[in-house]
Design an enzyme around this catalytic site. Structure first.
Site, PDB file in Angstrom:
ATOM      1  N   GLY A  76      82.492  31.717  23.934  1.00 27.76           N
ATOM      2  CA  GLY A  76      83.154  31.860  22.647  1.00 27.76           C
ATOM      3  C   GLY A  76      84.258  30.828  22.471  1.00 27.76           C
ATOM      4  N   GLY A 150      71.267  34.304  21.611  1.00 32.73           N
ATOM      5  CA  GLY A 150      71.492  32.946  22.078  1.00 32.73           C
ATOM      6  C   GLY A 150      71.131  32.852  23.541  1.00 32.73           C
ATOM      7  N   ILE A 152      72.866  33.688  26.163  1.00 31.39           N
ATOM      8  CA  ILE A 152      73.213  34.903  26.909  1.00 31.39           C
ATOM      9  C   ILE A 152      72.232  36.020  26.576  1.00 31.39           C
ATOM     10  CG2 ILE A 152      74.939  36.736  27.149  1.00 31.39           C
ATOM     11  CD1 ILE A 152      77.086  34.575  27.003  1.00 31.39           C
ATOM     12  N   ARG A 173      71.037  34.782  13.909  1.00 32.65           N
ATOM     13  CA  ARG A 173      71.415  34.492  12.524  1.00 32.65           C
ATOM     14  C   ARG A 173      70.203  34.243  11.648  1.00 32.65           C
ATOM     15  NH1 ARG A 173      75.706  29.767  13.281  1.00 32.65           N
ATOM     16  NH2 ARG A 173      74.199  29.322  14.933  1.00 32.65           N
ATOM     17  N   ARG A 176      63.189  33.100  14.211  1.00 30.30           N
ATOM     18  CA  ARG A 176      62.496  32.001  14.889  1.00 30.30           C
ATOM     19  C   ARG A 176      61.556  32.602  15.928  1.00 30.30           C
ATOM     20  NH1 ARG A 176      67.690  32.070  17.293  1.00 30.30           N
ATOM     21  NH2 ARG A 176      67.655  32.194  19.591  1.00 30.30           N
ATOM     22  N   ASP A 255      82.405  45.979  27.710  1.00 35.20           N
ATOM     23  CA  ASP A 255      83.148  45.027  28.536  1.00 35.20           C
ATOM     24  C   ASP A 255      84.305  44.432  27.759  1.00 35.20           C
ATOM     25  OD1 ASP A 255      83.591  43.460  30.922  1.00 35.20           O
ATOM     26  OD2 ASP A 255      82.856  41.729  29.786  1.00 35.20           O
ATOM     27  N   HIS A 279      86.710  43.259  30.512  1.00 31.62           N
ATOM     28  CA  HIS A 279      86.321  41.906  30.091  1.00 31.62           C
ATOM     29  C   HIS A 279      86.079  41.011  31.308  1.00 31.62           C
ATOM     30  CE1 HIS A 279      86.737  38.747  26.648  1.00 31.62           C
ATOM     31  NE2 HIS A 279      85.735  38.460  27.471  1.00 31.62           N
TER      32      HIS A 279
END
Length: 315
Positions: A76, A150, A152, A173, A176, A255, A279
Site C-alpha cells: 500500500g 492483485g 496478494i 476493479r 479479466r 489483521d 497488522h
C-alpha cells in the site's frame, strides 16, 4: 557529483547493490530517526522506512527537491500519499509488489483456519486447563470470495488450492481472465457476497475502497460467514462490523483495524467471534530477503537509467 540514496537498511547488508563509485551514488542509512542522514535536497532515490507512521514517512519529502524515485517497502502507498503534493513533477512512486505476497497469504490462511477451527477458544481453555472438545467448521467445501485480486489475492488463492474449497470467486476493479479463472468486476460484488462462506479483503486503500465493507456489504454476507481483512483497517466500517458480530450473525478475523493501533477498551477487542492480529501480515522473516532483492534490482535499474518496476504513479 553523486546522488544520495536513502535506505532503511545499511548498504552493506544488501547484496547486489550497484557499486556506488561506478554508479555515482552515495548510500545513506535512514530508518526514520529524528536526524536526517544528510541534506534531503540531495536525495535522488528515497526508500521509505518500513512500519513507520505516516508522519515519519512523509517528513523529508517537502525538502527532497532533487528526488526522482520514492520507493515504499509496503504494497500500500496510503501512508506516503499525503506528502506527494510537496514533490516536483516527474517523481516516480513505486510499491513493493513481490515482497509481501508470501507472508500476507500465509497469515490469511492462518486467520481463516484459526477462526473456523476455534483456535482462540482452545488457547483460552489451555490457560484455564480445561478440556472442551467440540465440532467445528472446516475450510474444505467452503465457498471463498477474494475481494481485491492483485498479486496478494492471487497468492492467497495459490495457498487455498490444497484445502478443497468448493469454489473461489475473485473480484478486482475490472473484470479479466487469469490462469486460475475469471476475475469479476467490483460491480458484481453484491451478487457474489451472499454465496460466500469466507470473504477475504485484500484491496489497497483508495477512495473507492474506503468503507467498502459497510453496513450494506456486511448485510449481504450469509449467516455464519467469516470476514477476513488483510487489506487496510478503513476498508471496513468498524461500527457496522461491530453490529453484525455482536449479533452473532457473522464472524471476523482482522489483521488491520480502524482505528489502528486498536486502543485499550475498544469494543472490537471483545466482540464475539472476532480474532485480531496486530497488522503483522508482512512482518515475517520472509520480508527481509525479498525487500533487499527488490531494492538491489530497482537501484540497478535506476543507475542504468532503465525503466523501474512497480511504478504506480508519476507526480
Amino acid at each position: 557529483m553523486t546522488s544520495d540514496v536513502w535506505l532503511p537498511f545499511a548498504a552493506d547488508e544488501i547484496a547486489g547493490l550497484p557499486d556506488p563509485a561506478a554508479a555515482g551514488l552515495t548510500y545513506r542509512f535512514w530508518d526514520g530517526g529524528e536526524e536526517f542522514p544528510a541534506d534531503p535536497a540531495d536525495c535522488a532515490f528515497y526508500v521509505v522506512p518500513y512500519l513507520k507512521p505516516m508522519e515519519t514517512a512523509v517528513r523529508p519529502l517537502a525538502r527532497m527537491s532533487s528526488v526522482q524515485v520514492v520507493q515504499t517497502l509496503s504494497a500500500g502507498i496510503d501512508h506516503v500519499q499525503p506528502g506527494l503534493g510537496a514533490l516536483r513533477a516527474g517523481v516516480r512512486l513505486c510499491n513493493a509488489r513481490g515482497v509481501h505476497e508470501a507472508s500476507t497469504a500465509e497469515l490469511t490462511l492462518a486467520l481463516i483456519l484459526a477462526s473456523l477451527r476455534g483456535l482462540p477458544g482452545f488457547i483460552r481453555c489451555q490457560d484455564q486447563e480445561e478440556w472442551r472438545p467440540g465440532f467445528y467448521p472446516a475450510l474444505a467445501d467452503k465457498s471463498v470470495l477474494i475481494v481485491g485480486y492483485g498479486s496478494i489475492g492471487a497468492a492467497i488463492e495459490d495457498r487455498l488450492v490444497p484445502f478443497e474449497c468448493a469454489r473461489v470467486a475473485r473480484i478486482a476493479r475490472s473484470e479479466r481472465n487469469t490462469a486460475r479463472g475469471f476475475v469479476h468486476a467490483l460491480s458484481d460484488l453484491p451478487s457474489l457476497l451472499p454465496e460466500a462462506d469466507v470473504v477475504i479483503l485484500s484491496t489497497p486503500l483508495t477512495e473507492a475502497t474506503r468503507g467498502l465493507a459497510g453496513a450494506d456489504f456486511l448485510a449481504r454476507m450469509k449467516d455464519g460467514a467469516l470476514l477476513v481483512n488483510v487489506a487496510r483497517g478503513p476498508v471496513v466500517d468498524t461500527k457496522a462490523l461491530l453490529a453484525e458480530t455482536e449479533s452473532g450473525r457473522i464472524t471476523a478475523a482482522l489483521d488491520v483495524t480502524d482505528p489502528e493501533p486498536l486502543p485499550a477498551g475498544h469494543p472490537l477487542w471483545h466482540a464475539p467471534g472476532v480474532l485480531i492480529s496486530p497488522h503483522v501480515g508482512g512482518s515475517t522473516s520472509a520480508f527481509w530477503p525479498r525487500a533487499k532483492r527488490l531494492l538491489a534490482a530497482q537501484l540497478t535499474r535506476f543507475a542504468a537509467a532503465e525503466p523501474l518496476s512497480n511504478v504506480l504513479l508519476t507526480t
